[in-house]
Write a protein that holds these residues in place. Structure first.
Motif, short mmCIF file in Angstrom:
data_model
loop_
_atom_site.label_atom_id
_atom_site.label_comp_id
_atom_site.label_asym_id
_atom_site.label_seq_id
_atom_site.Cartn_x
_atom_site.Cartn_y
_atom_site.Cartn_z
N ARG A 13 42.47 30.31 42.93
CA ARG A 13 42.25 31.23 42.15
C ARG A 13 40.81 31.46 41.63
O ARG A 13 39.27 32.33 41.22
N ARG A 25 41.35 44.27 42.39
CA ARG A 25 42.29 43.57 43.47
C ARG A 25 41.68 43.74 44.71
O ARG A 25 40.62 44.98 45.01
N GLU A 32 52.22 40.92 43.07
CA GLU A 32 50.48 41.15 43.97
C GLU A 32 51.08 41.72 44.95
O GLU A 32 52.28 41.67 45.01
N GLN A 33 51.01 42.65 45.90
CA GLN A 33 51.09 43.35 46.81
C GLN A 33 50.87 42.77 48.11
O GLN A 33 49.87 41.62 48.20
N HIS A 91 41.81 34.87 49.74
CA HIS A 91 42.46 34.40 50.33
C HIS A 91 41.65 33.35 51.42
O HIS A 91 42.81 33.05 51.89
N ALA A 122 47.66 34.15 37.71
CA ALA A 122 48.59 34.75 38.23
C ALA A 122 50.10 34.90 37.43
O ALA A 122 50.42 35.52 37.89
N PRO A 168 44.57 41.16 47.05
CA PRO A 168 45.26 38.99 46.16
C PRO A 168 44.26 40.67 44.82
O PRO A 168 43.75 41.41 45.03
N GLN A 169 44.41 39.92 43.50
CA GLN A 169 44.06 40.52 42.65
C GLN A 169 43.39 39.36 41.53
O GLN A 169 44.05 37.74 41.55
N GLN A 170 42.84 39.66 40.27
CA GLN A 170 41.98 38.68 39.92
C GLN A 170 42.22 38.87 38.58
O GLN A 170 41.50 40.73 38.73
N THR A 195 36.44 37.66 44.33
CA THR A 195 38.18 38.55 44.58
C THR A 195 38.70 38.95 46.00
O THR A 195 39.40 39.13 46.41
#
Length: 298
Positions: A224, A259, A175-176, A219, A167, A180-182, A215
């Protein structure tokens, strides 16, 4: 790390994962390895279904989109029969519908659209300037050290290469909140033929199903980067869609920027974009995943 040589006994040539047998006109049969225990890997089912559809298309038309629904878990111990319906053959576009069947029951359906190439103006989102795969560790080595016995059971299917971006890697977009993003570099572990663009697309269809579910569940996951979801999570692909924008090779590194904008009602949505090493956006994918947190004492 270089790709494994095709003669390496520890690696299955990736093309074998796409192999299907023609039984009759519009009728094919294949076998899929397990993804989750005793469940056929959905990405392979979708890739083989697309292979079957492509076998019925005239030369010169390339697949540009697919939409699939996972209806029942496939049995990796039994063959899968793919029935192709030639829905439409127009001047530019052609459409195929594929039904995957086991034990007389439909386990997966696919609609795929093919078209002839044409010239037009284009645009795309810019790829983030993240580190290349050469600068990242091989997760398979860590997974082997963590659980050698379990790794040995599935090492024969290590027909691909993966590199996860942490990350805090340089160039990673912020990241907004709530999204979550990967980011993962992917490619097949063995070379693919130069003369068959359908195989490139089918291979990417397989690869696209590897990390979208995780992904969508980021949460709920305590970490991750892992080989599978924690035991307290139940993940299963519900539907899967892809759009192929520009030519590419799936046996060369592609960045999969993913995302997840929403998770609710036991479902998570994830979308991703594939970029080649030159920053060209070559494909997009969207998947809805069953995301259930296993609760005890109920």
């Amino acid at each position: 790390m270089d790709q494994a040589a095709p003669g390496d006994d520890s690696v299955v040539p990736f093309i074998e994962l796409l192999r299907i047998e023609e039984l009759d006109e519009n009728l094919f049969r294949g076998r899929c390895h397990a993804g989750a225990p005793m469940r056929a890997f959905g990405g392979q089912v979708a890739a083989q279904a697309l292979t079957a559809a492509g076998r019925t298309i005239d030369e010169g038309r390339l697949v540009h989109s697919l939409h699939g629904y996972f209806l029942r878990p496939g049995d990796p111990q039994r063959p899968i029969v793919y029935q192709v319906d030639r829905v439409r053959d127009g001047l530019s576009y052609a459409t195929r519908r594929v039904t995957a069947v086991q034990r007389g029951e439909v386990i997966f359906t696919l609609s795929a659209s093919f078209k002839r190439a044409e010239e037009s103006d284009g645009r795309q989102r810019t790829m983030p300037p993240v580190p290349g795969p050469e600068d990242l560790p091989d997760p398979f080595l860590a997974w082997e050290r963590a659980d050698p016995e379990d790794y040995a059971k599935s090492a024969g299917f290590r027909a691909l290469d993966m590199r996860f971006l942490p990350a805090d890697a340089p160039g990673m977009p912020p990241e907004q909140p709530g999204v979550p993003q990967q980011f993962v570099w992917l490619r097949t572990g063995t070379p693919l033929p130069d003369d068959d663009p359908l195989l490139q697309v089918c291979a990417l269809t397989y690869l696209s199903d590897l990390t979208l579910a995780s992904t969508a569940a980021l949460h709920l996951q305590p970490h991750r980067f892992g080989r599978r979801a924690p035991n307290r999570l139940l993940l299963a692909s519900l539907d899967h869609a892809m759009w192929f924008h520009r030519p590419f090779r799936a046996d060369e590194w592609l960045l999969f920027a993913q995302r997840s904008p929403s998770a609710s009602d036991g479902r998570g949505l994830a979308h991703g974009e594939f970029y080649n090493r030159e920053g060209v956006l070559v494909a997009s994918a969207v998947q809805e995943t069953l995301v259930r947190e296993m609760r005890t004492g109920r």
